[in-house]
Enzyme design. Structure first.
Site, PDB file in Angstrom:
ATOM      1  N   ASP A   8       0.865  -1.180   0.000  1.00 60.23           N
ATOM      2  CA  ASP A   8       0.000   0.000   0.000  1.00 60.23           C
ATOM      3  C   ASP A   8       0.904   1.234   0.000  1.00 60.23           C
ATOM      4  O   ASP A   8       2.114   1.133   0.259  1.00 60.23           O
ATOM      5  CB  ASP A   8      -0.860  -0.079   1.288  1.00 60.23           C
ATOM      6  CG  ASP A   8      -1.585   1.210   1.584  1.00 60.23           C
ATOM      7  OD1 ASP A   8      -2.428   1.589   0.769  1.00 60.23           O
ATOM      8  OD2 ASP A   8      -1.272   1.857   2.601  1.00 60.23           O
ATOM      9  N   ASP A  10      -0.257   5.209   0.966  1.00 64.28           N
ATOM     10  CA  ASP A  10      -0.517   6.162   2.064  1.00 64.28           C
ATOM     11  C   ASP A  10      -0.561   5.451   3.419  1.00 64.28           C
ATOM     12  O   ASP A  10      -1.307   4.483   3.574  1.00 64.28           O
ATOM     13  CB  ASP A  10      -1.844   6.874   1.827  1.00 64.28           C
ATOM     14  CG  ASP A  10      -1.733   7.875   0.691  1.00 64.28           C
ATOM     15  OD1 ASP A  10      -2.219   7.561  -0.400  1.00 64.28           O
ATOM     16  OD2 ASP A  10      -1.111   8.932   0.897  1.00 64.28           O
ATOM     17  N   LYS A 150      -9.803  -3.331  -3.331  1.00 60.32           N
ATOM     18  CA  LYS A 150      -8.457  -3.731  -3.774  1.00 60.32           C
ATOM     19  C   LYS A 150      -8.408  -5.204  -4.189  1.00 60.32           C
ATOM     20  O   LYS A 150      -7.571  -5.602  -5.006  1.00 60.32           O
ATOM     21  CB  LYS A 150      -7.430  -3.452  -2.659  1.00 60.32           C
ATOM     22  CG  LYS A 150      -7.163  -1.941  -2.460  1.00 60.32           C
ATOM     23  CD  LYS A 150      -6.017  -1.677  -1.517  1.00 60.32           C
ATOM     24  CE  LYS A 150      -5.770  -0.177  -1.362  1.00 60.32           C
ATOM     25  NZ  LYS A 150      -4.599   0.120  -0.502  1.00 60.32           N
ATOM     26  N   ASP A 173      -1.950  -0.469   5.835  1.00 63.12           N
ATOM     27  CA  ASP A 173      -2.280   0.239   7.080  1.00 63.12           C
ATOM     28  C   ASP A 173      -3.772   0.460   7.296  1.00 63.12           C
ATOM     29  O   ASP A 173      -4.171   0.847   8.398  1.00 63.12           O
ATOM     30  CB  ASP A 173      -1.591   1.617   7.089  1.00 63.12           C
ATOM     31  CG  ASP A 173      -2.317   2.603   6.172  1.00 63.12           C
ATOM     32  OD1 ASP A 173      -2.688   3.682   6.672  1.00 63.12           O
ATOM     33  OD2 ASP A 173      -2.544   2.267   4.996  1.00 63.12           O
ATOM     34  N   ASP A 177      -7.094  -2.342   2.960  1.00 62.98           N
ATOM     35  CA  ASP A 177      -6.034  -3.329   2.640  1.00 62.98           C
ATOM     36  C   ASP A 177      -6.443  -4.748   3.032  1.00 62.98           C
ATOM     37  O   ASP A 177      -5.745  -5.718   2.696  1.00 62.98           O
ATOM     38  CB  ASP A 177      -4.733  -2.930   3.343  1.00 62.98           C
ATOM     39  CG  ASP A 177      -4.208  -1.590   2.835  1.00 62.98           C
ATOM     40  OD1 ASP A 177      -3.832  -0.739   3.656  1.00 62.98           O
ATOM     41  OD2 ASP A 177      -4.228  -1.388   1.606  1.00 62.98           O
TER      42      ASP A 177
HETATM   43  O1  LIG Z   1      -6.180   6.912  -1.686  1.00 62.91           O
HETATM   44  C1  LIG Z   1      -6.483   6.553  -0.538  1.00 62.91           C
HETATM   45  O2  LIG Z   1      -7.625   6.537  -0.077  1.00 62.91           O
HETATM   46  C2  LIG Z   1      -5.402   6.060   0.377  1.00 62.91           C
HETATM   47  O3  LIG Z   1      -4.426   5.492  -0.366  1.00 62.91           O
HETATM   48  P1  LIG Z   1      -3.754   4.070   0.012  1.00 62.91           P
HETATM   49  O4  LIG Z   1      -4.697   3.018  -0.514  1.00 62.91           O
HETATM   50  O5  LIG Z   1      -2.435   4.159  -0.689  1.00 62.91           O
HETATM   51  O6  LIG Z   1      -3.628   4.065   1.527  1.00 62.91           O
HETATM   52 MG   LIG Z   2      -2.899   3.141   3.173  1.00 58.36          MG
END
Ligand SMILES: O=C(O)COP(=O)(O)O
Ligand SMILES: [Mg+2]
Length: 222
Positions: A8, A10, A150, A173, A177
């Site tokens: 992942d 963020d 995802k 995180d 996920d």
């Molecule tokens: O775009 C988002 O909602 C967060 O991004 P991520 O899936 O990389 O944590």
């Molecule tokens: Mg994330």
């Protein structure tokens, strides 16, 4: 043997949750994984252009799952895995729930981002009545066509690689996920992850976000 690491972005490759700053040690660790023969894929709610830029400049080769699972890129091909959302429904969703659109929405095909990120039952009901899916990563709300999430993108990516979940590790995180974890045999939630993700991880990491990525990769490459 692990052939693919799904990560992942963020809150995972960053120095902490809630900041865009990348953890440079984590980036070095991704490079170490790639040079040890473990391909690295980015799996994120972000749009394809954001992830493709990062992917190219980081020198990764495992592919991309963008738009929270609705766009998959691997070895030159990109595939949309979700039904799209008509602009009138994007506008209706934004107006009814008083939301702000992500600047990335102009670059998105089937999954659209909004803030604030808080999700509620009214939103879920509104979306399902229109054959749409809404999820929250904690950073943004994601409104997509079916199936969304995802998992659909990761499943397609593994198919393109011709590998099975026993050859896959994943780290993240957020709640979004959880679906990615279903396709990995080694599942690391960073120490500061959402409790719902910690519950389905099978590797306990002591360190948060990017430091947790380095801890995880050290473990996989051992
Ligand atoms: O775009 C988002 O909602 C967060 O991004 P991520 O899936 O990389 O944590
Ligand atoms: Mg994330």
């Amino acid at each position: 043997m692990i052939k693919l690491l799904l990560t992942d972005l963020d809150g995972t490759l960053t120095i902490d949750r809630g900041t865009y700053k990348l953890d440079l040690e984590a980036i070095n660790s991704l490079r170490r994984a790639e040079s040890s023969g473990v391909k690295v894929a980015l799996v994120s709610g972000n749009s394809y252009p954001v992830l493709r830029g990062l992917y190219n400049y980081l020198g990764l080769s495992g592919g991309i799952v963008a738009e929270n699972g609705c766009l998959v890129f691997y070895s030159g091909n990109s595939i949309i895995t979700c039904d799209t959302v008509p602009r009138r429904l994007i506008d209706e969703f934004k107006a009814i729930f008083n939301l702000k659109e992500s600047w990335q929405n102009e670059f998105r095909k089937a999954d659209f981002g909004f803030t604030p990120a808080e999700i509620n039952n009214e939103m879920i009901k509104w979306a399902s009545e229109r054959d749409l899916v809404v999820q929250s990563s904690g950073y943004a709300l994601h409104l997509s066509g079916k199936p969304g999430g995802k998992g659909v993108g990761v499943r397609k990516l593994l198919e393109l690689h011709g590998i099975v979940r026993e050859e896959v590790a994943a780290i993240g995180d957020s709640k979004t996920d959880i679906e990615m974890f279903e396709y990995a045999t080694i599942r690391g939630a960073v120490a500061n992850a959402d409790p719902a993700l910690l519950k389905v991880s099978n590797v306990t990491l002591k360190l948060k976000s990017g430091r947790g990525v380095t801890e995880f990769i050290d473990m996989i490459l051992r």
